[in-house]
Design a protein around this motif. Structure first.
Motif, PDB file in Angstrom:
ATOM      1  N   ASP A  44      13.906   0.824 -14.848  1.00  0.00           N
ATOM      2  CA  ASP A  44      14.980  -0.030 -15.236  1.00  0.00           C
ATOM      3  C   ASP A  44      16.517   0.580 -13.774  1.00  0.00           C
ATOM      4  O   ASP A  44      17.352  -0.591 -13.687  1.00  0.00           O
ATOM      5  N   ARG A  67      20.936   2.192 -23.808  1.00  0.00           N
ATOM      6  CA  ARG A  67      21.036   1.118 -23.796  1.00  0.00           C
ATOM      7  C   ARG A  67      18.874   0.688 -23.514  1.00  0.00           C
ATOM      8  O   ARG A  67      18.631  -0.591 -24.319  1.00  0.00           O
ATOM      9  N   SER A  71      16.242  -1.610 -26.209  1.00  0.00           N
ATOM     10  CA  SER A  71      15.755  -2.115 -25.994  1.00  0.00           C
ATOM     11  C   SER A  71      14.801  -2.372 -26.062  1.00  0.00           C
ATOM     12  O   SER A  71      13.411  -2.994 -26.611  1.00  0.00           O
ATOM     13  N   LYS A  74      13.479  -3.040 -30.293  1.00  0.00           N
ATOM     14  CA  LYS A  74      14.183  -4.116 -30.600  1.00  0.00           C
ATOM     15  C   LYS A  74      12.761  -4.791 -30.916  1.00  0.00           C
ATOM     16  O   LYS A  74      12.695  -5.761 -31.664  1.00  0.00           O
TER      17      LYS A  74
END
Ligand code: S3P
Length: 178
Positions: A44, A67, A71, A74
């Motif tokens: 990332d 963060r 993700s 999810k």
């Protein structure tokens, strides 16, 4: 409920407790992908963990970590997720992990941890006096991993044995919850 329906098998624990090696063995045995949260952070950010700490500091790293973890968790797909040792420090992360999968905490004796992390210079929180830092952080985090569904002490166990024990624990849960 089956482990398969639970979606994710999430490994938490202090640095050097074996999350990555056990994670890849579990992924092999389940035929699931292995997701490593530190590797996802590096992708990332396009820089390594030490550079993030050195340039932006730990607080910024923790924001990025939360963060990225959110993700990763999810997706509905089954996966083994190996997390960084400090991913448990934020309550939002702990809640999300418990909600999304079965959380297994790996533990090991401080001396075993020191011997496992001593040669590895990729952990900024252990720079310098490795032994002193390991002992201090273990003390600071002594209850940080208690939220997991299961805890396993890996000090005297091989990677294969840890993976087998986790599969048997989680199958047991799967049966109890059916
Ligand atoms: C950290 C653990 C590391 C990495 C970072 C911070 C921690 O991951 O996320 O250096 O705070 O415990 P590993 O547990 O995979 O070494």
């Amino acid at each position: 409920m089956q482990l398969r329906q639970q979606g994710k098998l999430i490994l938490v624990g202090f640095m050097g407790t074996g999350k990555s090696s056990v994670g890849s063995r579990l992924a092999e045995r389940l035929g699931w992908p292995l997701i490593d949260s530190d590797a996802a952070i590096v992708r990332d950010q396009n820089r390594d963990i030490s550079s993030i700490f050195a340039t932006d500091g730990e607080t910024a790293f923790r924001e990025i970590e939360s963060r990225v973890l959110a993700s990763l968790l999810k997706t509905p797909d089954c996966a083994v997720v190996s997390t960084g040792g400090g991913a448990v420090l934020k309550e939002e992360n702990r809640k999300l992990m418990r909600k999304t999968g079965i959380v297994v905490a790996l533990k090991a004796s401080p001396e075993r941890i020191v011997s496992r992390v001593l040669q590895d210079e990729s952990r900024p929180l252990l720079d310098g006096d490795v032994r002193g830092r390991v002992y201090r952080l273990i003390e600071e985090r002594k209850h940080a991993y208690d939220f997991a569904h299961f805890t396993l002490d890996t000090t005297e166990m091989s990677v294969d044995d840890v993976a087998a024990a986790i599969l048997s624990m989680t199958n047991h849960v799967a049966k109890e919850n059916t």
